[in-house]
Design an enzyme around this catalytic site. Structure first.
Site, mmCIF file in Angstrom:
data_model
loop_
_atom_site.group_PDB
_atom_site.id
_atom_site.type_symbol
_atom_site.label_atom_id
_atom_site.label_comp_id
_atom_site.label_asym_id
_atom_site.label_seq_id
_atom_site.Cartn_x
_atom_site.Cartn_y
_atom_site.Cartn_z
ATOM 1 N N ASP A 107 0.806 -1.214 0.000
ATOM 2 C CA ASP A 107 0.000 0.000 0.000
ATOM 3 C C ASP A 107 0.846 1.274 0.000
ATOM 4 O OD1 ASP A 107 -2.333 1.456 -0.119
ATOM 5 O OD2 ASP A 107 -2.949 1.058 1.935
ATOM 6 N N LYS A 163 -8.159 -1.416 3.649
ATOM 7 C CA LYS A 163 -7.510 -0.106 3.773
ATOM 8 C C LYS A 163 -7.374 0.301 5.236
ATOM 9 C CE LYS A 163 -6.556 2.508 0.903
ATOM 10 N NZ LYS A 163 -5.262 2.839 0.246
ATOM 11 N N LYS A 192 -8.592 14.627 -2.455
ATOM 12 C CA LYS A 192 -8.977 13.984 -1.197
ATOM 13 C C LYS A 192 -8.855 14.949 -0.026
ATOM 14 C CE LYS A 192 -6.298 10.874 0.831
ATOM 15 N NZ LYS A 192 -5.624 9.602 1.128
ATOM 16 N N LYS A 208 2.630 1.841 3.370
ATOM 17 C CA LYS A 208 1.909 1.969 4.640
ATOM 18 C C LYS A 208 2.122 0.795 5.574
ATOM 19 C CE LYS A 208 -2.212 4.648 3.214
ATOM 20 N NZ LYS A 208 -2.110 4.642 1.750
#
Length: 366
Positions: A193, A242, A283, A355
């Site tokens: 990620d 996520k 975002k 991540k």
């Protein structure tokens, strides 16, 4: 430092031989058969004047058919799925391998690196008889097991073709069978990620707070976005993937600091993602950090971030590919070792850009 004792900064590619981005050729797969010019217009990421300049270069590029297993991504993606492979999972695996060879041969490439930038999948099951070893996983693909995800099939295809595979999404692509297969074949894998906006900021801030002896006890992260990533994440199973990856950056810091978190209990950590089509790729992220300080006091930090999601992630794609290619050429030899050796198949050195870093067994989290 220079002769006057002042710090100087030199680009990394001037210190070691690295691939220039202009020497990278791109090919790929997508469940949508739209050419990249039309896809660029649909995404609404680049401003119109830049799209006009890029359009002649993009219209002729059409993605190869990809693997579509409806159970692994949100149902709202079905209307895009007009460019999909058919047949068994073994047949799809062989087609992906053939596509990799075709790309390499037709473009006369030195090497191929495969990177997953597609939709977030739900987590797949990990269990005995399915994917706990390379043999089990290959047998499961041969037997067309439903619980083998598309991203895992791509990973297996890449490893069998000797190509480094990087997972840019949060799902658990690297089941134990993939890791064992990569180790057996001596091929690199990395994930998971992309760490670009809110989570990169979170990792820096939490690291600062913990390093300063300030103990975060509550972290609440809210996001809303309107691109296709947000649309896919509006489904609960995909959002859960996520949520896990966004939480891992804090979990690792808690695990590595036994002074502040001696009981092993980390902060209350909540992640919220909402789909708002109007904002498209822009975002919005809002975070609140509450920490314990001296004499039972509390410290609260609230921050707001507006970012172009795809434009933050795109440079990471280039960096990951360039650094992975460099790692393929590095060997290490300690004084007592008779022969040079390569890195572990899990390229944890790329963790800074991801991540939820994949790391070798028994590897420390700090």
């Amino acid at each position: 430092m220079d002769a006057q004792g002042k710090e100087i900064y030199v680009p990394f590619n001037e210190l070691v031989p690295m691939v220039h981005p202009n020497d990278i050729l791109v090919d790929g797969w997508d469940i949508s058969g739209m050419n990249l010019g039309d896809a660029m217009a649909r995404a609404c990421v680049l401003d119109y004047s830049l799209q006009k300049q890029l359009r002649p270069h993009m219209d002729s590029i059409v993605p190869r058919p990809s693997i579509y297993c409806a159970d692994f991504i949100a149902a709202n993606q079905e209307d895009r799925a007009d460019n999909v492979l058919t047949g068994t999972k073994q047949e799809m695996l062989e087609q992906i391998r053939a596509d990799i060879r075709d790309f390499k041969e037709k473009k006369n490439l030195d090497k191929v690196i495969v990177l997953w930038t597609a939709n977030t999948e739900r987590f797949c099951d990990i269990k005995e008889g399915l994917n706990m070893s390379a043999e089990e996983l290959l047998n499961s693909i041969q037997n067309n097991e439903e619980e083998v995800s598309p991203s895992t099939i791509f990973a297996v295809a890449s490893v069998l073709e000797g190509c480094t595979y990087i997972n840019g999404s949060p799902q658990n692509t690297f089941v134990p069978g993939v890791i064992e297969l990569a180790e057996m074949e001596g091929v690199y894998i990395a994930g998971d990620d992309f760490k670009s906006g809110q989570t990169k900021y979170k990792s820096v801030l939490v690291d600062f707070l913990v390093g300063a002896g300030i103990k975060p006890t509550s972290i609440v992260s809210y996001n809303h976005l309107g691109n296709n990533d947000g649309k896919n994440l509006s489904s609960a199973k995909q959002f859960r993937s996520k949520e896990i990856s966004k939480s891992n950056v804090v979990d690792d810091m808690v695990e590595s600091n036994q002074v502040l978190y001696g009981d092993g209990k980390g902060p209350d950590h909540t992640v919220v993602i909402k789909y708002v089509p109007y904002v498209k790729d822009s975002k919005r992220a809002l975070d609140e950090y509450i920490s314990e300080i001296f004499m039972n006091g509390t410290n609260t930090i609230v921050c707001h971030n507006t970012c172009e999601d795809s434009l933050l992630a795109s440079p990471l794609i280039l960096d990951l590919v360039i650094l992975a290619e460099l790692c393929e050429r590095i060997t290490v030899q300690l004084d007592a070792e008779p022969q040079p050796r390569r890195f572990n198949s899990i390229l944890s050195i790329l963790s800074y850009l991801l991540k939820a870093p994949l790391r070798p067994r028994r590897h420390p989290s700090s």
